[in-house]
Design an enzyme around this catalytic site. Sequence first.
Site, short mmCIF file in Angstrom:
data_model
loop_
_atom_site.label_atom_id
_atom_site.label_comp_id
_atom_site.label_asym_id
_atom_site.label_seq_id
_atom_site.Cartn_x
_atom_site.Cartn_y
_atom_site.Cartn_z
N CYS A 121 0.86 -1.19 0.00
CA CYS A 121 0.00 0.00 0.00
C CYS A 121 0.89 1.23 0.00
O CYS A 121 2.11 1.13 0.06
CB CYS A 121 -0.84 0.01 1.28
SG CYS A 121 -1.82 -1.46 1.49
N SER A 125 11.92 -3.12 -8.74
CA SER A 125 11.53 -2.49 -7.47
C SER A 125 12.51 -2.81 -6.35
O SER A 125 12.65 -2.07 -5.40
CB SER A 125 10.15 -3.01 -7.07
OG SER A 125 10.23 -4.42 -6.88
C1 AGP Z 1 6.09 -6.23 -15.48
O1 AGP Z 1 5.52 -5.32 -16.31
C2 AGP Z 1 5.29 -6.57 -14.31
N1 AGP Z 1 4.97 -5.42 -13.58
C3 AGP Z 1 5.85 -7.67 -13.46
O2 AGP Z 1 5.94 -8.83 -14.23
C4 AGP Z 1 7.23 -7.38 -12.86
O3 AGP Z 1 8.20 -7.46 -13.83
C5 AGP Z 1 7.51 -8.43 -11.79
O4 AGP Z 1 6.54 -8.31 -10.80
C6 AGP Z 1 8.91 -8.26 -11.20
O5 AGP Z 1 9.00 -7.03 -10.57
P1 AGP Z 1 10.43 -6.50 -10.09
O6 AGP Z 1 11.28 -6.32 -11.31
O7 AGP Z 1 10.14 -5.20 -9.41
O8 AGP Z 1 10.98 -7.53 -9.16
#
Ligand code: AGP
Length: 708
Positions: A17, A444
């Site tokens: 969130c 991320s």
């Molecule tokens: C990609 O467009 C998606 N949002 C998803 O597959 C993403 O790549 C996956 O959740 C991995 O995320 P991350 O690179 O932040 O670890």
Amino acid sequence: MSLLNIFALLIQHAVMCGIFAYYTYNVKKDLKQVLDNLFNGLKRLEYRGYDSAGIAVDAVDPLMSLSAADGSILEENGTSSPLIVKEVGKVSQLEKLTTETIAKHHLELDRLFQNQVGIAHTRWATHGIPSVVNSHPHISDPSAQFTVVHNGIITNYKMLKDFLLKQGEQFTSDTDTEVIPKLCRFVYDRLSEKVPFPKLVMEVMKKLEGAYAVLVKSVHYPGELVACKRGSPMILGVRENTSGQRQTSFKQLHEAGDKKWRDEAIECWVASDASAVVEHTKRVIVLEDNDVLHLASGGYGIYNTEQHDVEEAVPRVLLTLQMEVEQIMKGGYEHYMQKEIHEQPESLLQTMSGRVKFQRQAVGNPYLSPRIKLGGFAESAHTIKTSRRLMFIACGTSYHACLASRQTLEELCDMPVVLELASDLLDRRCPIFRDDACVFVSQSGETADTLMALEYAKDRGALCVGITNTVGSAISRLTHCGMHLNAGYEIGVASTKAYTSMIVSITMMALQLSEDSIGKREKRDQIIDELGQLPGKVRSALMLDEMMMQLALQLKEEHSLMFFARGRNYATALEAALKAKEVALIHSEGILAGEMKHGPLALVDEKLPIIVIATKDGMHKKMDSVIQQLLARAAKLLIVCNEGDEVMTAYEKQGCQLIKVPETVDALQPVINIIPLQLLSYHLTIIRGHNVDQPRNLAKAVTTSEEH
Ligand code: AGP
């Protein structure tokens, strides 16, 4: 219970969130300005979750009684319950309901405040369906003695809830969060004497297990805010219009009350990440696990429950954010995904900046001045090169980036390169050895499965390398070494520029690891030369925008899309299919063309739209034969090929549509090939009327996972 299980428990329920707070002391703001601050903060964090949202603000200035024109006291200061508004759906719906609620309560938007404590939340539901009752803020009782917003999960909430129910407490929601305000009141009601607000929250923290970032406000502590964190991210932004640090100590802050600071003023923002703060201030403090932040009387104190003397303020550095507001603005584009697709020439340059010597060394010994410099691998390069195998572990698009780069690693480093989807590795409890080098790739840096795989590999003594786009993220903090993509902030849930920067980053890693290999020199130089050309070639691939828009119009009614490719471009096919799935909501599949005769060919007919990726590389000949076999089944083909490729151009006569992209070296061709396919998914999403930046059921970083 092993570290992994504790970790799994922690992550199992982590909710993704966004939390936000706006605190003012001696700063004149009207209710509208306060609300706008909260709504803007939530909008910046909405990519973290958009199932419901809520706010809580002081309806009356907490430190100054509201007086009528004749001076009579209309409302005593601070004792009145906050104005709380919660709504299902996007922040825009919450804004609408707030306006209605304010009118209903006969509050004026131009009501002035000298002091204000506003907290806000945007939710991505995993615990309790998206509903008003499950939305945050949650309160301790109908008069909201304590009001809380929370990001993360309280893993022992069931036990706490049962205990509080036995004490006669009543719960209204299905969330774990509601135990926090109830515990605050439970502790407060049993105090023999009133304690400072952070002290009370520290008492409550002792009872909480799990990952959390929490904001608490209370009618018992008017004009004060306490924030605490463990596991979930939190940042404090400070705007002081007075010089010098306003950090203070427990005693000083609580004894000062409002005497000492009366003539000074401060505005603070607390948020889950910097994107919600940077437009207000660049002066930030990144809070650490077990930190407790207290804002009161125009000052702020930060304490840590792991400290010996929890009342002693802990030193935290006031950083200056190295990011521009522009980075989180749409910069004239309609959507973040569109902006981030078109930013790729710049983001790729940023990824290579200071790391690639584009010019070949004319004279002297080339081994003495390497053309690739990745500081993060300097110490570990030998260990990586001599490891049993290189394991790349990731999810979704990040996994596809590893797949697109695997062959380059194999070719340049002559090492076994294994790719693992993080969740599958954990499901199989795949054997990992001390002499393995495990590379965790994540935009991320917070993806739960990848993080748990990292803990799993660390538990087994492997060297853990991180490649992530988020400075300060868990993966960048928990790995032994690694690199940042420097692709800039990626806000669109569908990852685009991070994908291309990941391929370039892993390719640079392969180039650095193979720098002393004479046999690879020519290939390495060719790739490095082409790295210099890459931003320009991506820019010309972006010129296909209009054509992709036309193609999207052509394909808008389709229910399925198939992408065929081989070699490095199998990753391009999978990634293109993923984009079409997650934003355009079309069932799409990436097919390894070598597998087509073993099943997928059965699907081929004149109705099924098929995109074949057949750019010039070692697979060109085979892809030519794949095209002939597909045409033999009356397939209507779209062919991604290189400009000037006569073999492919000839297929136009057979009704194939060509998507012509610039040619580069095979190792980098997937970076160029994905550009028109990202654009295709973007336009398909618009034309099919779906939400581009916040596709349904998804979130930017998936911080939840099934228990392993
Ligand atoms: C990609 O467009 C998606 N949002 C998803 O597959 C993403 O790549 C996956 O959740 C991995 O995320 P991350 O690179 O932040 O670890």
